[in-house]
Design a protein around this motif. Structure first.
Motif, PDB file in Angstrom:
ATOM      1  N   SER A  27       0.827  -1.213   0.000  1.00 36.36           N
ATOM      2  CA  SER A  27       0.000   0.000   0.000  1.00 36.36           C
ATOM      3  C   SER A  27       0.860   1.262   0.000  1.00 36.36           C
ATOM      4  N   GLN A  28       1.485   1.516  -1.112  1.00 34.02           N
ATOM      5  CA  GLN A  28       2.317   2.703  -1.281  1.00 34.02           C
ATOM      6  C   GLN A  28       1.944   3.374  -2.580  1.00 34.02           C
ATOM      7  N   PRO A  29       1.779   4.648  -2.655  1.00 33.15           N
ATOM      8  CA  PRO A  29       1.941   5.673  -1.628  1.00 33.15           C
ATOM      9  C   PRO A  29       0.703   5.755  -0.721  1.00 33.15           C
ATOM     10  N   LEU A  30       0.947   5.812   0.561  1.00 27.98           N
ATOM     11  CA  LEU A  30      -0.114   5.883   1.555  1.00 27.98           C
ATOM     12  C   LEU A  30      -0.369   7.350   1.903  1.00 27.98           C
ATOM     13  N   ALA A  31      -1.621   7.737   1.925  1.00 21.53           N
ATOM     14  CA  ALA A  31      -1.982   9.120   2.248  1.00 21.53           C
ATOM     15  C   ALA A  31      -1.676   9.412   3.705  1.00 21.53           C
ATOM     16  N   SER A  32      -1.138  10.585   3.957  1.00 12.86           N
ATOM     17  CA  SER A  32      -0.899  11.020   5.331  1.00 12.86           C
ATOM     18  C   SER A  32      -2.238  11.321   5.992  1.00 12.86           C
ATOM     19  N   ARG A  33      -2.206  11.581   7.285  1.00  3.76           N
ATOM     20  CA  ARG A  33      -3.442  11.866   8.014  1.00  3.76           C
ATOM     21  C   ARG A  33      -4.153  13.084   7.409  1.00  3.76           C
ATOM     22  N   LYS A  34      -3.386  14.123   7.110  1.00  5.45           N
ATOM     23  CA  LYS A  34      -3.951  15.357   6.561  1.00  5.45           C
ATOM     24  C   LYS A  34      -4.527  15.128   5.160  1.00  5.45           C
ATOM     25  N   LEU A  35      -3.790  14.422   4.329  1.00  3.96           N
ATOM     26  CA  LEU A  35      -4.261  14.136   2.975  1.00  3.96           C
ATOM     27  C   LEU A  35      -5.476  13.216   2.999  1.00  3.96           C
ATOM     28  N   ALA A  36      -5.485  12.247   3.907  1.00  6.50           N
ATOM     29  CA  ALA A  36      -6.633  11.344   4.019  1.00  6.50           C
ATOM     30  C   ALA A  36      -7.898  12.120   4.380  1.00  6.50           C
ATOM     31  N   LYS A  37      -7.777  13.110   5.266  1.00  5.44           N
ATOM     32  CA  LYS A  37      -8.928  13.932   5.616  1.00  5.44           C
ATOM     33  C   LYS A  37      -9.446  14.695   4.398  1.00  5.44           C
ATOM     34  N   LYS A  38      -8.516  15.232   3.596  1.00 13.26           N
ATOM     35  CA  LYS A  38      -8.921  15.952   2.388  1.00 13.26           C
ATOM     36  C   LYS A  38      -9.600  15.011   1.394  1.00 13.26           C
ATOM     37  N   ILE A  39      -9.071  13.801   1.286  1.00 14.24           N
ATOM     38  CA  ILE A  39      -9.670  12.818   0.374  1.00 14.24           C
ATOM     39  C   ILE A  39     -11.081  12.460   0.818  1.00 14.24           C
ATOM     40  N   TYR A  40     -11.272  12.225   2.126  1.00 11.55           N
ATOM     41  CA  TYR A  40     -12.606  11.897   2.629  1.00 11.55           C
ATOM     42  C   TYR A  40     -13.573  13.057   2.399  1.00 11.55           C
ATOM     43  N   LYS A  41     -13.081  14.285   2.559  1.00 11.84           N
ATOM     44  CA  LYS A  41     -13.907  15.464   2.317  1.00 11.84           C
ATOM     45  C   LYS A  41     -14.306  15.549   0.846  1.00 11.84           C
ATOM     46  N   LEU A  42     -13.357  15.256  -0.043  1.00 11.43           N
ATOM     47  CA  LEU A  42     -13.636  15.252  -1.480  1.00 11.43           C
ATOM     48  C   LEU A  42     -14.653  14.172  -1.840  1.00 11.43           C
ATOM     49  N   TYR A 133     -10.639  19.177  -5.654  1.00 16.28           N
ATOM     50  CA  TYR A 133     -10.156  18.118  -6.553  1.00 16.28           C
ATOM     51  C   TYR A 133      -8.736  18.435  -7.027  1.00 16.28           C
ATOM     52  N   ASP A 134      -8.526  19.667  -7.490  1.00 19.74           N
ATOM     53  CA  ASP A 134      -7.203  20.065  -7.983  1.00 19.74           C
ATOM     54  C   ASP A 134      -6.158  20.043  -6.871  1.00 19.74           C
ATOM     55  N   GLU A 135      -6.558  20.451  -5.668  1.00 19.37           N
ATOM     56  CA  GLU A 135      -5.640  20.451  -4.527  1.00 19.37           C
ATOM     57  C   GLU A 135      -5.204  19.027  -4.172  1.00 19.37           C
ATOM     58  N   VAL A 136      -6.169  18.108  -4.116  1.00 23.54           N
ATOM     59  CA  VAL A 136      -5.854  16.709  -3.802  1.00 23.54           C
ATOM     60  C   VAL A 136      -4.995  16.106  -4.908  1.00 23.54           C
ATOM     61  N   LYS A 137      -5.335  16.386  -6.161  1.00 18.11           N
ATOM     62  CA  LYS A 137      -4.577  15.836  -7.280  1.00 18.11           C
ATOM     63  C   LYS A 137      -3.129  16.332  -7.267  1.00 18.11           C
ATOM     64  N   ALA A 138      -2.924  17.599  -6.914  1.00 19.00           N
ATOM     65  CA  ALA A 138      -1.568  18.149  -6.835  1.00 19.00           C
ATOM     66  C   ALA A 138      -0.769  17.472  -5.717  1.00 19.00           C
ATOM     67  N   GLU A 139      -1.431  17.218  -4.584  1.00 11.47           N
ATOM     68  CA  GLU A 139      -0.742  16.540  -3.492  1.00 11.47           C
ATOM     69  C   GLU A 139      -0.416  15.090  -3.845  1.00 11.47           C
ATOM     70  N   LEU A 140      -1.290  14.445  -4.598  1.00 13.56           N
ATOM     71  CA  LEU A 140      -1.023  13.063  -5.015  1.00 13.56           C
ATOM     72  C   LEU A 140       0.169  12.995  -5.963  1.00 13.56           C
ATOM     73  N   LYS A 141       0.350  14.017  -6.773  1.00  7.38           N
ATOM     74  CA  LYS A 141       1.499  14.053  -7.689  1.00  7.38           C
ATOM     75  C   LYS A 141       2.818  14.136  -6.923  1.00  7.38           C
ATOM     76  N   THR A 142       2.791  14.771  -5.733  1.00  6.36           N
ATOM     77  CA  THR A 142       4.025  14.911  -4.952  1.00  6.36           C
ATOM     78  C   THR A 142       4.367  13.671  -4.150  1.00  6.36           C
ATOM     79  N   LEU A 143       3.387  12.778  -3.941  1.00 11.10           N
ATOM     80  CA  LEU A 143       3.677  11.539  -3.209  1.00 11.10           C
ATOM     81  C   LEU A 143       4.646  10.690  -4.037  1.00 11.10           C
ATOM     82  N   SER A 144       5.547  10.050  -3.355  1.00 14.34           N
ATOM     83  CA  SER A 144       6.497   9.212  -4.071  1.00 14.34           C
ATOM     84  C   SER A 144       5.852   7.870  -4.419  1.00 14.34           C
ATOM     85  N   THR A 145       5.997   7.461  -5.657  1.00 18.36           N
ATOM     86  CA  THR A 145       5.465   6.173  -6.074  1.00 18.36           C
ATOM     87  C   THR A 145       6.570   5.129  -6.001  1.00 18.36           C
ATOM     88  N   PRO A 146       6.240   3.912  -5.606  1.00 17.04           N
ATOM     89  CA  PRO A 146       7.256   2.870  -5.503  1.00 17.04           C
ATOM     90  C   PRO A 146       7.795   2.465  -6.875  1.00 17.04           C
TER      91      PRO A 146
END
Length: 147
Positions: A27-42, A133-146
């Motif tokens: 399960s990588q990249p795993l959303a941080s606590r802050k990002l997970a909250k934004k995802i649930y809100k979205l 949506y754009d904010e979450v997508k931008a943060e997902l781009k910065t997550l490191s992919t395995p």
């Protein structure tokens, strides 16, 4: 109903560290606590018109990705057996679709407003929640992919 909503919020926020213990190794990249909250809100905003904005379930998401639909794909990290979703991140990378894992499938279902959990869902872009949506997508781009 108010008591149920407040307990749901507590479950989503307070048990993040406990839920990480149940996450699969892949399960990588795993959303941080802050990002997970934004995802649930979205997800909550997108689920107001569920049939148009959210694609829910492994079979539907897999079909839509292969047909070329675009969006953000969210996987649950606590899926067992992991073999049922382990091929989809590679497909998402091949199609250049942003994706990440959240710690709990039950939280994905709760954010959508259903009682059952969801192992994977895709959120399509819409004008109603474009900023988030754009904010979450931008943060997902910065997550490191395995690799």
């Amino acid at each position: 109903m108010k008591a149920e909503e407040s307990t749901t919020k507590i479950k989503l926020e307070d048990n993040y560290d406990e839920k990480i213990l149940n996450v699969n190794k892949i399960s990588q990249p795993l959303a941080s606590r802050k990002l997970a909250k934004k995802i649930y809100k979205l997800i909550k905003k997108a689920s107001k018109e569920r049939t148009k904005n959210i694609i829910n379930g492994l079979k539907d998401v897999q079909t839509r990705i292969r047909k070329g639909e675009r969006g953000i794909t969210i996987f649950a990290g606590d899926v067992f057996p992991v073999d049922i979703i382990c091929h989809l991140p590679a497909v998402c990378e091949e199609k250049d679709i942003s994706y990440c894992y959240t710690p709990s499938r039950q939280d994905l279902g709760t954010a959508m407003g259903v009682k059952r959990g969801s192992i994977v869902l895709m959120i399509r872009e819409n004008a109603d929640y474009k900023d988030l949506y754009d904010e979450v997508k931008a943060e997902l781009k910065t997550l490191s992919t395995p690799l």
